[in-house]
Design an enzyme around this catalytic site. Sequence first.
Site: not given
Length: 325
Positions: A62, A66-67, A140, A211, A269
């Site tokens: 996604h 942070d990804h 998410h 996530d 995570h």
Amino acid sequence: MILTFLGTGSGAPTTKRNVSAIGLRFMQAGKWWLFDCGEGTQHQLLRAPMKISQLEKIFITHLHGDHLYGLIGLLASRSLRNGEASQLDLYGPPGLDRYYRTIMEVSPVHLHYPLQIHIVSEGVVYEDDEVIVTCSPAKHRVQSFAYAVQEKEKPGAFQVELAKQMGVPSGPLYGALKRGEQVVLPDGRMLDGKDFVGEAQPGRKIVISGDTEPCQSVLELAQDADLLVHEATYAQRDKDLAVRSGHSTAQEAAKLASKAGVKMLCLTHFSPRYEDEEGDFTMEDLLAEARERFPATTLAADFYSLPVKRVRKTMGERNDPCYNE
């Protein structure tokens, strides 16, 4: 197949954990794939066993920073270090192509290799002779996908010694028996190839959740997986924070793993709130919480490598399989 975790924290880097990135190495093929690319991933690679030149595919779950925020820097470094690098394929949700184009318009980088961007939707996103990659929607705050990497079934091993004992001359007849065909020997005997090939070898299956809150689509994707990598941002006592931010607790991830019948669960995570070893709730407590529901659970850490082993069965084997990476 070996997973190496390059970042196992959530939100922002800490002194102990970088943000999300997972490498999947195919040892015999000399290649590897990357799942998510948080800020600083290319720096983590300097301390990891993977070479950026051998990176073949990147899968983004996604578009949260942070990804994602390490992606452009990694693409640029791959170009600078490898003047004639091979094509790189980038997979991710809608918007990934716009993100890439916008940055390139503002701060252009000339890549010395072809980059192919694939916008994914539920179902098969990649397939070759060895593996098939599918994705399912996660739950998410933004559109998010979980990925499953499934090896295809491999034919059973050809029993060479048995063929020799039966007087089969080496050459084309061996090939026919390997393919499971019926053959006629020079002396007139007919043999069935099925009697000379061991049991088919099941492929390994790895699922990476990205996530997500606990959801049915990830549960179904993870069914019977050899390894499920699932986020566990919070402990059950902080369930309200998990609900508010669209994440899972360690206990919820463990319950999902149990329902899915996976062989192993690896949690990642993590919120930094549990990193204080002197705090009232630590990472060990988080692990204990998960193991109450699913004992075959481990915690990921930066640079932790986790092999996913294949079970090989030989003819007549029942209870004592041989394990190989």
